[in-house]
Design an enzyme around this catalytic site. Structure first.
Site, mmCIF file in Angstrom:
data_model
loop_
_atom_site.group_PDB
_atom_site.id
_atom_site.type_symbol
_atom_site.label_atom_id
_atom_site.label_comp_id
_atom_site.label_asym_id
_atom_site.label_seq_id
_atom_site.Cartn_x
_atom_site.Cartn_y
_atom_site.Cartn_z
ATOM 1 N N ASP A 19 79.437 -21.959 -21.703
ATOM 2 C CA ASP A 19 79.812 -22.387 -20.354
ATOM 3 C C ASP A 19 81.224 -22.974 -20.331
ATOM 4 O OD1 ASP A 19 79.446 -22.803 -17.645
ATOM 5 O OD2 ASP A 19 78.443 -24.731 -17.901
ATOM 6 N N HIS A 36 87.066 -15.873 -18.599
ATOM 7 C CA HIS A 36 86.064 -15.028 -19.272
ATOM 8 C C HIS A 36 86.730 -14.229 -20.390
ATOM 9 C CE1 HIS A 36 83.155 -16.281 -16.419
ATOM 10 N NE2 HIS A 36 83.629 -15.596 -15.394
ATOM 11 N N LEU A 130 73.678 -10.721 -40.191
ATOM 12 C CA LEU A 130 73.387 -11.511 -38.985
ATOM 13 C C LEU A 130 72.790 -10.640 -37.876
ATOM 14 C CD1 LEU A 130 73.937 -14.233 -37.315
ATOM 15 C CD2 LEU A 130 76.015 -13.081 -36.533
HETATM 16 C C1 FPP Z 1 80.070 -19.171 -18.154
HETATM 17 O O1 FPP Z 1 81.271 -19.767 -17.758
HETATM 18 C C2 FPP Z 1 80.256 -17.889 -18.811
HETATM 19 C C3 FPP Z 1 79.754 -16.672 -18.385
HETATM 20 C C4 FPP Z 1 78.927 -16.484 -17.196
HETATM 21 C C5 FPP Z 1 80.048 -15.421 -19.077
HETATM 22 C C6 FPP Z 1 80.161 -15.508 -20.555
HETATM 23 C C7 FPP Z 1 80.899 -14.362 -21.043
HETATM 24 C C8 FPP Z 1 81.806 -14.378 -22.017
HETATM 25 C C9 FPP Z 1 82.168 -15.559 -22.782
HETATM 26 C C10 FPP Z 1 82.486 -13.130 -22.376
HETATM 27 C C11 FPP Z 1 82.212 -12.683 -23.772
HETATM 28 C C12 FPP Z 1 80.823 -12.312 -24.023
HETATM 29 C C13 FPP Z 1 80.437 -11.224 -24.697
HETATM 30 C C14 FPP Z 1 79.019 -11.087 -25.071
HETATM 31 C C15 FPP Z 1 81.371 -10.158 -25.097
HETATM 32 P P1 FPP Z 1 81.406 -20.188 -16.218
HETATM 33 O O2 FPP Z 1 82.040 -19.050 -15.491
HETATM 34 O O3 FPP Z 1 80.083 -20.590 -15.682
HETATM 35 O O4 FPP Z 1 82.383 -21.402 -16.310
HETATM 36 P P2 FPP Z 1 82.435 -22.646 -15.295
HETATM 37 O O5 FPP Z 1 81.163 -23.422 -15.494
HETATM 38 O O6 FPP Z 1 83.636 -23.396 -15.772
HETATM 39 O O7 FPP Z 1 82.575 -22.119 -13.908
#
Ligand code: FPP
Length: 248
Positions: A19, A36, A130
């Site tokens: 997150d 992201h 893994l």
């Molecule tokens: C949450 O941050 C994150 C996500 C919903 C997406 C996670 C995806 C990645 C890290 C990309 C890489 C993953 C793979 C498997 C290749 P948020 O958008 O909720 O952040 P915020 O809480 O600051 O709004």
């Protein structure tokens, strides 16, 4: 009782709620999707280091069943990012003996992404390092409902008797089925909640929360989480001295 022994210094199964991407980008006055993109780098670091530290299973919460509610542009960009990351990383994963799995309801994903996931899964199926599990369109309540529905179906088909249903059968019908019990959940980004992740599986897992935003999560943060886990006493309802005796 979970098969994991007491006070095992290294977790066998780690799960991460990644997150903070959006806030990381906003702090830099960039669009959320920039965060992201930066999160992919942290994902790569964590996979590499969990493999190096001999962790058996790493489960990552990439996209929740609730994430569809985000602006469609962000959802599309995320889907695009997953496609490209899988395409780009498959050789590295394979060369590092990593076995890839996906959990979640994949029917809502594009055919193209589903095909890509299937290809990567098949390509790495024979690896025995893994086990990397990516949760895509996953929700813990959905997992429990789906397991219940599948048990009901098997009862109807005469493959399962209601009296046979116990915690271990339920676990097997859930998405993480035969994987090692979940030992540690890490959540980055400062929120202290589990957001519908692995609700059944986290019953006895240890929780670790950090304010670090996911794109900033580095090897030191991972070690802080693993060191914190190593100091926990897992009692599974027993007393502290019973736990010590059980572990002797
Ligand atoms: C949450 O941050 C994150 C996500 C919903 C997406 C996670 C995806 C990645 C890290 C990309 C890489 C993953 C793979 C498997 C290749 P948020 O958008 O909720 O952040 P915020 O809480 O600051 O709004």
């Amino acid at each position: 009782m979970p098969s994991q022994p007491y006070n095992s210094l290294r977790p066998r199964h780690v799960a991460i709620i990644m997150d903070g991407n959006g806030r990381w980008a906003q702090k830099r006055k960039r669009p959320r999707t920039f965060g992201h993109q930066a999160g992919v780098k942290a994902t790569r670091m964590v996979v590499e280091n969990c493999a190096r530290r001999g962790i058996d299973v790493l489960t990552l919460f990439a996209f929740s069943s609730e994430n569809w509610q985000r602006p469609s542009q962000e959802v599309n960009r995320l889907m695009d990012l997953f496609m490209r990351a899988l395409d780009k990383e498959v050789d590295v994963l394979d060369n590092n003996n990593i076995q890839l799995h996906f959990i979640g309801d994949h029917t809502a994903l594009s055919n193209e992404l589903q095909c890509q996931m299937e290809t990567v899964q098949q390509r790495t199926a024979c690896n025995d390092g893994l086990k990397l599990i990516i949760a895509m369109n996953y929700g813990g309540r959905w997992d429990i409902v789906e397991a219940s529905r599948n048990m009901a179906r098997d009862i109807q088909l005469g493959r399962l008797q209601p009296a046979q249903i116990d915690e271990s059968i339920m676990s097997r019908y859930c998405q993480l089925g035969d994987f090692a019990d979940l030992d540690l959940i890490i959540r980055t980004g400062g929120e202290k909640r589990v957001s519908n992740f692995l609700l059944w599986q986290l019953a006895y897992s240890e929780l670790f929360f950090t304010d670090t935003l996911w794109p900033d999560f580095d090897e030191t943060d991972l070690d802080t989480a693993l060191n914190s886990y190593a100091k926990r006493q897992r009692r599974y309802g027993c007393t502290g001295s019973q736990a010590i005796a059980n572990n002797a």
